[in-house]
Design a protein around this motif. Sequence first.
Motif, PDB file in Angstrom:
ATOM      1  N   LEU A  41       0.833  -1.210   0.000  1.00 10.05           N
ATOM      2  CA  LEU A  41       0.000   0.000   0.000  1.00 10.05           C
ATOM      3  C   LEU A  41       0.863   1.255   0.000  1.00 10.05           C
ATOM      4  O   LEU A  41       0.517   2.240  -0.671  1.00 10.05           O
ATOM      5  CB  LEU A  41      -0.956  -0.004   1.191  1.00 10.05           C
ATOM      6  CG  LEU A  41      -2.046  -1.077   1.185  1.00 10.05           C
ATOM      7  CD1 LEU A  41      -2.962  -0.927   2.391  1.00 10.05           C
ATOM      8  CD2 LEU A  41      -2.843  -1.077  -0.110  1.00 10.05           C
ATOM      9  N   ALA A  42       1.996   1.240   0.682  1.00  6.94           N
ATOM     10  CA  ALA A  42       2.911   2.387   0.655  1.00  6.94           C
ATOM     11  C   ALA A  42       3.443   2.607  -0.760  1.00  6.94           C
ATOM     12  O   ALA A  42       3.542   3.754  -1.226  1.00  6.94           O
ATOM     13  CB  ALA A  42       4.056   2.177   1.636  1.00  6.94           C
ATOM     14  N   ILE A  43       3.753   1.528  -1.460  1.00  6.35           N
ATOM     15  CA  ILE A  43       4.213   1.624  -2.848  1.00  6.35           C
ATOM     16  C   ILE A  43       3.106   2.203  -3.724  1.00  6.35           C
ATOM     17  O   ILE A  43       3.340   3.095  -4.530  1.00  6.35           O
ATOM     18  CB  ILE A  43       4.660   0.234  -3.366  1.00  6.35           C
ATOM     19  CG1 ILE A  43       5.929  -0.211  -2.633  1.00  6.35           C
ATOM     20  CG2 ILE A  43       4.848   0.245  -4.879  1.00  6.35           C
ATOM     21  CD1 ILE A  43       6.253  -1.694  -2.770  1.00  6.35           C
ATOM     22  N   LEU A  44       1.881   1.702  -3.555  1.00  8.36           N
ATOM     23  CA  LEU A  44       0.754   2.189  -4.355  1.00  8.36           C
ATOM     24  C   LEU A  44       0.466   3.658  -4.080  1.00  8.36           C
ATOM     25  O   LEU A  44       0.182   4.429  -5.002  1.00  8.36           O
ATOM     26  CB  LEU A  44      -0.498   1.357  -4.086  1.00  8.36           C
ATOM     27  CG  LEU A  44      -0.452  -0.102  -4.517  1.00  8.36           C
ATOM     28  CD1 LEU A  44      -1.735  -0.817  -4.124  1.00  8.36           C
ATOM     29  CD2 LEU A  44      -0.189  -0.237  -6.002  1.00  8.36           C
ATOM     30  N   ASN A  45       0.541   4.055  -2.821  1.00  8.33           N
ATOM     31  CA  ASN A  45       0.282   5.458  -2.471  1.00  8.33           C
ATOM     32  C   ASN A  45       1.344   6.379  -3.046  1.00  8.33           C
ATOM     33  O   ASN A  45       1.056   7.527  -3.381  1.00  8.33           O
ATOM     34  CB  ASN A  45       0.177   5.624  -0.958  1.00  8.33           C
ATOM     35  CG  ASN A  45      -1.117   5.043  -0.418  1.00  8.33           C
ATOM     36  OD1 ASN A  45      -2.129   4.972  -1.107  1.00  8.33           O
ATOM     37  ND2 ASN A  45      -1.084   4.604   0.831  1.00  8.33           N
ATOM     38  N   ALA A  46       2.571   5.891  -3.173  1.00  6.21           N
ATOM     39  CA  ALA A  46       3.655   6.707  -3.715  1.00  6.21           C
ATOM     40  C   ALA A  46       3.594   6.789  -5.238  1.00  6.21           C
ATOM     41  O   ALA A  46       3.864   7.844  -5.814  1.00  6.21           O
ATOM     42  CB  ALA A  46       5.008   6.140  -3.285  1.00  6.21           C
ATOM     43  N   SER A  47       3.223   5.683  -5.895  1.00  5.97           N
ATOM     44  CA  SER A  47       3.291   5.656  -7.361  1.00  5.97           C
ATOM     45  C   SER A  47       1.946   5.852  -8.056  1.00  5.97           C
ATOM     46  O   SER A  47       1.909   6.146  -9.245  1.00  5.97           O
ATOM     47  CB  SER A  47       3.924   4.340  -7.834  1.00  5.97           C
ATOM     48  OG  SER A  47       3.147   3.238  -7.413  1.00  5.97           O
TER      49      SER A  47
END
Length: 126
Positions: A41-47
Amino acid sequence: MSNFSPQFAQASVRDGITIVTITADQIREADQAYGLRDEILAILNASKPSSLVLDLGELNFVGSIGFLAFLGVKRHLASGRIVICNMSTPVHDMFSVCQLISSDPAKLAPFEAAETLEAAIAKLTA
């Protein structure tokens, strides 16, 4: 977030597609499942991708609790497509038995499956 060191996943981008490689060998415990979910989710929120490839090539076992991580990611990327690739036979069988992937194109499932990373990218760029 500068001290954030991923334990379960790494991200990359290829052909404009966000790829998350699961680096864990097994997801058996709740803390592993929630840690994996939170990292993705951190990756998705960043990208902010519209679709995602999950490369499970290093994952040899996923327990039922592990599916919470994947379903949490799907919920977050509700309108996006998620293609899972490089599944070992036991992991593929678990996803299939739980009806999270389907070998029948007429049946809808939360995730799509591909044998290789290249095939997964091709599905999303076709």
